[in-house]
Scaffold this active site. Structure first.
Site, mmCIF file in Angstrom:
data_model
loop_
_atom_site.group_PDB
_atom_site.id
_atom_site.type_symbol
_atom_site.label_atom_id
_atom_site.label_comp_id
_atom_site.label_asym_id
_atom_site.label_seq_id
_atom_site.Cartn_x
_atom_site.Cartn_y
_atom_site.Cartn_z
ATOM 1 N N ASP A 171 0.958 -1.242 -0.039
ATOM 2 C CA ASP A 171 0.079 0.102 -0.022
ATOM 3 C C ASP A 171 0.818 1.320 -0.079
ATOM 4 O OD1 ASP A 171 -2.838 1.168 0.402
ATOM 5 O OD2 ASP A 171 -1.845 1.941 2.276
ATOM 6 N N GLU A 214 1.392 -0.411 -4.954
ATOM 7 C CA GLU A 214 0.441 0.738 -5.291
ATOM 8 C C GLU A 214 1.168 2.107 -5.377
ATOM 9 O OE1 GLU A 214 -3.316 3.176 -3.646
ATOM 10 O OE2 GLU A 214 -1.629 2.500 -2.554
#
Ligand code: NOJ
Length: 554
Positions: A201, A243
């Site tokens: 993330d 990401e």
């Protein structure tokens, strides 16, 4: 010869355990429920499952606010259930990836609670503090309209703490060697329990220098090599899928010039320009994005996606382009989010139009990289715009026409099952589509199978062929003396293109259609004339039957 990079030719399926299947009957999906649905996923043809965060969490950001990195939230089951799940995947040849959310913790995490209590806490320096309100406290906000600052005053410790995201997600001080060691330990823990990789993330923020006066991230890329080395020393096949919504000129900093950093990154450039092309028929920005993201180390791979669990972020488009996508796919204010995106699911954006959905998914399967599919998209699930922010696109999976779409026996699912209109579970569900050979689900299964049979796309080099028609994208892939040609017509009316055989073929005059009997033979002057219906697509093998003779694995 590199044979083992599984992520080069896989299909990743993203799901949230809580939304997928509830076996306990309490209204929330769980690991035992997911385990029962593994045969479905295997039948669909996915090769890896990416689980969104399932660790204990106050759930103020869909689980991206964790209070214990080494456990399973009791809503979803136990660690034992998790291991049953990874074992079930292993038996079916499906790999498991999990979210790794280490840019920040929940403010309820014991580390943060301890850090707040005293300036002498061993965890104090695990977070990022400032005695005074930083001048840039209102800069670098990720969720405009909902989040108001990036620094919040903490009464208990009489200091300001930094949070790139919401105020209940204090950033970890990732420059601290103890924090770095803990991140490795977290990876090691889940690897030991059977995962093959992490969707990491917010990577640009994880590796950023975090301090007052740093509104824009200044990245410390070396950290990525440390993560990768650790991962591969522990489990050779394990990967990181990042990401990182970044500009192309930093791609190699993330992948590493020698491929010694991240294995995969989501291609946000292609995602945004793809939606622009779907909205307007103009493929030129998409072509530019593919060219701009072309260069990467041999072992690296792009992850392509259509929609994901967040808004469709259009922040990298020009204002005119963004407005064009808004006008086509999210004209109402309520469909838009954070001043930059659209929060709807794919099928409602495309008004449930089957031809357009096939076009979008055929593209996802054939753009350079590895496709990442969002749960429910395989049956064309819709959204519930009465739910706040991104929850609208996270509703429970629609399995059947039973109450609550067969998701749960409870009459109180944790988010409402879509039960009205043309996207309600009574109309859109797995059970009915499974029995209908013409359904989207069965089409999806066939296209996914074909994608896996065309490793040229995942492994090969691509060329963008001129078609003279801006609405038609022609891509040729070459790998190990084999080639495929894929054509997509973004226009809402038919287009005919002519391709010079020399441009697509090394001698043979045949293009073999991989999806139907509609093959193409060059005319006497060596031209292929191909008519694509509105939103039409073709997958051709170049060189006809020669291919079967050349290919080494048949
Ligand atoms: C990115 C995730 O995709 C998003 O859902 C989340 O809110 C933020 N990171 C914060 O973790």
């Amino acid at each position: 010869m590199i044979n083992d990079l599984w992520y080069k030719n896989g299909i990743i399926y993203c799901l949230n355990v809580g939304s997928f299947m509830d076996a306990s009957g309490d209204g929330t999906g769980d690991f035992p429920g997911l385990l029962r649905r593994l045969d479905y996923l295997q039948g669909l043809g996915v090769t890896a499952i990416w689980l969104m965060p399932f660790q204990p969490s106050p759930m103020r950001d869909g689980g991206y606010d964790i209070t214990d990195y080494y456990a399973v939230d009791s809503r979803y089951g136990t660690l034992g259930d998790f291991v049953e799940f990874t074992h079930g995947c292993q038996q079916r040849g499906i790999r498991v990836m999990i979210d790794l959310v280490v840019n920040h913790t929940s403010d309820q995490h014991p580390w943060f609670q301890d850090a707040r209590r005293s300036h002498d806490s061993p965890y104090r320096d695990w977070y990022v503090w400032s005695a005074d309100k930083p001048a840039d406290a209102e800069s670098g906000i990720v969720f405009p309209g909902v989040q108001t600052s990036t620094w919040t005053y903490d009464d208990a410790s009489q200091a300001w703490y930094f949070h790139r995201f919401f105020h209940f997600q204090p950033d970890l001080n990732t420059a601290n060697p103890h924090v770095q060691a803990e991140i490795l330990k977290i990876m090691g823990f889940w690897l030991q329990l059977g995962v093959s990789g992490f969707r990491m993330d917010a990577v640009p923020f994880v590796i950023a220098v975090k301090a007052p006066g740093q509104p824009q991230p200044v990245e410390q890329y070396d950290m990525l090599r440390t993560f990768r080395e650790f991962l591969q020393w522990r489990v050779g096949e394990a990967i990181i899928l990042a990401e990182a919504n970044v500009l192309p000129d930093t791609d190699l900093d993330y992948f590493g010039d020698d491929g010694d950093r991240l294995h995969m990154m989501f291609n946000f450039q292609v995602n945004q320009t793809l939606f622009y092309a779907l909205a307007t028929g103009d493929t030129r920005p998409l072509i530019e994005a593919m060219d701009a993201t072309r260069s990467k180390p041999a072992t690296a791979q792009w992850g392509n996606f259509l929609r994901n669990h967040d808004e469709l972020d259009l922040g990298r488009l020009s204002e005119d382009q963004r407005q064009a996508v808004f006008a086509a796919f999210g004209p109402e204010r309520d469909m838009q989010l954070y001043d930059r995106g659209i929060r709807r699911r794919l099928a409602p954006m495309l008004r449930g139009n089957r031809a357009r959905m096939e076009l979008a998914y055929s593209l996802l399967m054939t753009l350079p990289g590895t496709p990442v599919v969002r749960y429910g998209d395989e049956i064309g699930m819709g959204d519930d715009l009465s739910l706040p922010e991104r929850s609208c696109a996270r509703t429970p999976m629609q399995w059947s026409t039973e109450p609550q779409g067969g998701f749960t026996k409870s009459d109180k699912p944790y988010l409402p099952v879509i039960s009205r209109g043309s996207f309600g579970y009574q109309t859109i569900n797995v059970a009915q589509q499974r029995r209908d050979p013409e359904s989207l689900l069965n089409w999806m299964e066939r296209i996914m199978r074909m994608r896996k049979e065309v490793p040229e796309i995942g492994w090969g080099d691509f060329a963008i062929l001129g078609t003279g028609t801006p609405e038609v994208l022609a891509l040729r892939y070459d790998w190990r003396n084999n080639a495929v040609l894929v054509l997509h017509n973004f226009a809402d009316t038919a287009r005919e293109i002519a391709l010079d055989v020399a441009a697509v073929d090394g001698g043979s005059r045949d293009l073999i259609n991989l999806l139907s009997e509609d093959h193409s033979h060059a005319d006497d002057s060596g031209q292929h004339h191909i008519r694509l219906e509105a939103y039409g697509y073709r997958w051709f093998r170049v060189g006809g039957l020669d291919y079967l003779l050349k290919r080494s694995d048949v």
